[in-house]
Design a protein around this motif. Structure first.
Motif, mmCIF file in Angstrom:
data_model
loop_
_atom_site.group_PDB
_atom_site.id
_atom_site.type_symbol
_atom_site.label_atom_id
_atom_site.label_comp_id
_atom_site.label_asym_id
_atom_site.label_seq_id
_atom_site.Cartn_x
_atom_site.Cartn_y
_atom_site.Cartn_z
ATOM 1 N N GLY A 197 -95.574 -3.289 -34.498
ATOM 2 C CA GLY A 197 -94.457 -3.670 -33.646
ATOM 3 C C GLY A 197 -93.223 -2.799 -33.797
ATOM 4 N N VAL A 198 -93.387 -1.552 -34.241
ATOM 5 C CA VAL A 198 -92.240 -0.646 -34.390
ATOM 6 C C VAL A 198 -91.779 -0.215 -33.001
ATOM 7 N N GLU A 248 -85.969 1.129 -36.838
ATOM 8 C CA GLU A 248 -87.053 0.420 -37.529
ATOM 9 C C GLU A 248 -87.940 1.414 -38.278
ATOM 10 N N LEU A 249 -88.226 2.543 -37.645
ATOM 11 C CA LEU A 249 -89.065 3.554 -38.279
ATOM 12 C C LEU A 249 -88.387 4.113 -39.531
ATOM 13 N N GLN A 260 -97.321 1.336 -36.162
ATOM 14 C CA GLN A 260 -97.791 1.321 -34.780
ATOM 15 C C GLN A 260 -96.823 0.484 -33.967
ATOM 16 N N GLY A 261 -96.804 0.738 -32.699
ATOM 17 C CA GLY A 261 -95.905 0.012 -31.812
ATOM 18 C C GLY A 261 -95.458 0.894 -30.667
ATOM 19 N N TYR A 262 -94.651 0.363 -29.774
ATOM 20 C CA TYR A 262 -94.219 1.096 -28.589
ATOM 21 C C TYR A 262 -93.472 2.381 -28.925
ATOM 22 N N ARG A 282 -97.091 4.193 -26.271
ATOM 23 C CA ARG A 282 -97.319 3.075 -25.352
ATOM 24 C C ARG A 282 -98.814 2.947 -25.037
ATOM 25 N N PRO A 283 -99.253 1.756 -24.672
ATOM 26 C CA PRO A 283 -100.632 1.580 -24.226
ATOM 27 C C PRO A 283 -100.873 2.408 -22.961
ATOM 28 N N VAL A 284 -102.101 2.836 -22.774
ATOM 29 C CA VAL A 284 -102.456 3.585 -21.567
ATOM 30 C C VAL A 284 -103.522 2.822 -20.796
#
Length: 65
Positions: free
Chosen positions: A13-14, A19-20, A32-34, A38-40
């Protein structure tokens, strides 16, 4: 606690650079996270997977500088 058990730590959820950086400062192993990607859509995933481009789907963790 995870380190004492010799486990790798993966943050989910980063979403922001802050946050990183927080995770980097605490020696988190993976993220992992946006913010990381992003999802493809399935078709785009299929094209990249079939292209044979090394590393196209599995990028280096943003926690590794």
């Amino acid at each position: 606690m995870a380190r004492s058990l010799r486990l790798r730590v993966i943050a989910e959820g980063v979403e922001t650079p802050g946050e990183l950086e927080f995770l980097r400062a605490r020696h988190c192993d993976e993220a992992q996270g946006y913010f990381c990607g992003r999802p493809v859509p399935p078709e785009e995933f299929r094209q990249v997977a079939q292209s044979g481009i090394p590393g196209a789907l599995r990028r280096r963790s943003p926690l590794r500088s």
